[in-house]
Design an enzyme around this catalytic site. Structure first.
Site, mmCIF file in Angstrom:
data_model
loop_
_atom_site.group_PDB
_atom_site.id
_atom_site.type_symbol
_atom_site.label_atom_id
_atom_site.label_comp_id
_atom_site.label_asym_id
_atom_site.label_seq_id
_atom_site.Cartn_x
_atom_site.Cartn_y
_atom_site.Cartn_z
ATOM 1 N N LYS A 43 0.765 -1.294 -0.032
ATOM 2 C CA LYS A 43 0.295 -0.234 0.046
ATOM 3 C C LYS A 43 0.422 1.504 -0.054
ATOM 4 O O LYS A 43 0.277 2.461 -0.224
ATOM 5 C CB LYS A 43 -0.906 -0.183 0.977
HETATM 6 C C1 PLP Z 1 -3.387 -6.734 4.085
HETATM 7 C C2 PLP Z 1 -3.975 -6.381 2.500
HETATM 8 N N1 PLP Z 1 -4.254 -7.207 2.037
HETATM 9 C C3 PLP Z 1 -4.987 -7.241 1.018
HETATM 10 C C4 PLP Z 1 -4.975 -5.740 0.582
HETATM 11 C C5 PLP Z 1 -5.861 -5.493 -0.543
HETATM 12 O O1 PLP Z 1 -4.993 -4.823 -1.949
HETATM 13 P P1 PLP Z 1 -5.845 -3.836 -2.913
HETATM 14 O O2 PLP Z 1 -6.871 -2.716 -1.710
HETATM 15 O O3 PLP Z 1 -5.219 -3.265 -3.614
HETATM 16 O O4 PLP Z 1 -6.952 -4.174 -3.750
HETATM 17 C C6 PLP Z 1 -4.920 -4.867 1.556
HETATM 18 C C7 PLP Z 1 -5.596 -3.407 1.047
HETATM 19 O O5 PLP Z 1 -5.726 -2.948 2.208
HETATM 20 C C8 PLP Z 1 -3.956 -4.860 2.844
HETATM 21 O O6 PLP Z 1 -4.332 -4.210 3.243
#
Ligand code: PLP
Length: 455
Positions: A43
């Site tokens: 992120k």
């Molecule tokens: C630990 C974790 N996994 C997966 C995601 C999902 O990614 P995306 O928001 O790009 O779909 C996030 C997003 O906040 C996350 O913090």
């Protein structure tokens, strides 16, 4: 090499081959290990992009405050950007998130406001609503809104996609990612599909989230929404960053399967990663088992680091308390329904019924809770103890319509939800509903689950 600040170290994370967990699967499985970013998650990429795009657009000015609803990782990225660029940060977070995530954000100077998890997104107490309200109230504040801010997708289009394409020398055939805001799946998928339209993408969703059903049927089904534990993926909204046109397939993964796989990634591959990494790998490998060919290369993105989950999935007591360490399989909702041998008929009340009719029905059938139906759809529920207290307060309610006294509907769960997952979903009072392949609705109570587990 010397970097001007920590945010210049974001990106260019390694691709690592799986050597053990991919046993029996054709092709090569590579994982992109995003905990190498300075905030220990992917992120960081979108956080810095949202901040820099906002600066360019004049939405964020010197001395400003960044306000965001975040499950932690976006907050970390924003906090790092804020330190490098001199902004303040306030984050709102759902109370299901790990305590570690909250403490980490405080450690990098952010103010954190914890909000209840089990309220709808438009409830004023939700972490979405609280963030929006703070943004209105605090002058010179910027609300990035990672769900609908397309800088999120762009960050992955500009960095994650090209890195994967270059590191695989264009040989990638499949890309798999968990879907939360959708940025890491859709930005990367868009880039890869522009390079090679044959690249197949697999989105990983959780039970309790709307994405898979929406992709497959176009229906936003609120009955698919129920509380789950996995952090970061799955949603009860459709974020603008989720571009369904670049996600070819969805696979749903249970909290337990994800937790068990995350621990295996650490123990068997030396990848000490976060919970949604287990979801991504479990779902992607399940899909790969059926679909990958010898010459294929699948890349799975692993969003974050294991430290944030030490008190949860890496804690044996926590795992045991959630029924996640059981070796013996408890079976699924399907097994409970099959054991009824078709001998069972769901007891329901119709929207037009009076309260006294519903009471007579519940007494006659010896059930303590029933769904309320309108034209074949479940619109609410009646439970005997809540009804009793309402009637004691106001005896005239006996002659009222059931719709005047009904509560929220019981939640729908998937037919193949395992009993440990079901047990984490039946509230103290409320049962869950399951729709079978013939579209018949079944009710499963805590008692049914206990009976099935002890059989
Ligand atoms: C630990 C974790 N996994 C997966 C995601 C999902 O990614 P995306 O928001 O790009 O779909 C996030 C997003 O906040 C996350 O913090």
């Amino acid at each position: 090499m010397i970097y001007n600040s920590i945010i210049d170290t974001i990106g260019n994370t390694p691709l690592v081959r799986l050597n053990k967990l991919n046993k029996g699967i054709k092709g090569q499985i590579l994982v992109k290990v995003e905990y190498f970013n300075p905030g220990n998650s992917m992120k960081d990429r979108m956080a810095i992009k949202m901040v820099e795009d906002a600066e360019k657009e004049g939405l964020l000015k010197p001395g400003g405050t960044i306000i965001e609803g975040t499950s932690g990782n976006t907050g970390m990225g924003l906090a790092l950007a804020a330190i490098a660029k001199g902004y303040k940060c306030i984050f709102t977070m759902a109370d299901k998130q790990s305590k570690e995530k909250i403490d980490i954000l405080k450690a990098v100077g952010a103010e954190v406001i914890v909000c209840p998890t089990n309220v709808s997104p438009d409830d004023p107490r939700s972490y979405y609503s609280v963030a929006k309200k703070l943004n209105q109230d605090i002058p010179n504040s910027f609300y990035p809104n990672q769900y609908d801010n397309l800088s999120n997708t762009k960050a992955h289009y500009e960095t994650t996609g090209p890195e994967i394409w270059n590191d695989t020398e264009g040989k990638i055939t499949h890309y798999a990612a968990g879907v939360g805001t959708g940025g890491s799946m859709c930005g990367t998928a868009k880039y890869l599909k522009e390079k090679n339209p044959d690249v197949v993408t697999v989105g990983i969703d959780t039970y309790g989230s709307v994405f898979k059903k929406y992709k497959e049927t176009g229906v936003f089904d609120e009955n698919e929404v129920y509380p789950y534990l996995t952090e970061g993926i799955g949603e009860d909204i459709l974020p603008k960053n989720v571009d369904f046109s670049v996600i070819d397939h969805f696979v749903k993964v249970t909290d337990k399967d994800a937790a068990v796989m995350t621990r295996r990634l650490s123990k068997e591959e030396g990848l000490f990663v976060g919970w949604s990494c287990g979801s991504a790998v479990h779902g992607a490998l399940e899909w790969a088992k059926e679909n990958l060919k010898e010459e294929d290369t699948m890349v799975i993105i692993l969003p974050d680091h294991g430290t944030r989950y030490l008190g949860k999935i890496y804690n044996d007591d926590w795992m045991r308390n959630h029924g996640f360490l059981e070796n013996k399989s408890f079976g699924t909702a399907r097994d409970i329904i099959a054991a009824r041998n078709g001998s069972y008929q769901l007891v329901v009340s119709q929207k037009t019924d009076k309260v006294k009719d519903a009471i007579a029905l519940m007494n006659g059938k010896s059930v303590s809770q029933i769904p309320v139906m309108d034209n074949g759809h479940v619109i609410g529920s009646i439970t005997d103890n809540k009804l009793l207290s309402k009637i004691i307060e106001n005896p005239d309610l006996k002659d009222a319509a059931v719709t005047d006294v009904m509560e929220d509907s019981m939640k729908f769960v998937a037919l193949d939800s395992t009993l440990d997952v079901l047990s984490s979903m039946v509230d103290k009072e409320k049962a869950v509903l399951v729709r079978d392949e013939n579209h018949h609705i079944h009710i499963i109570t805590k008692h049914d689950i206990l009976e099935a587990i002890t059989k």
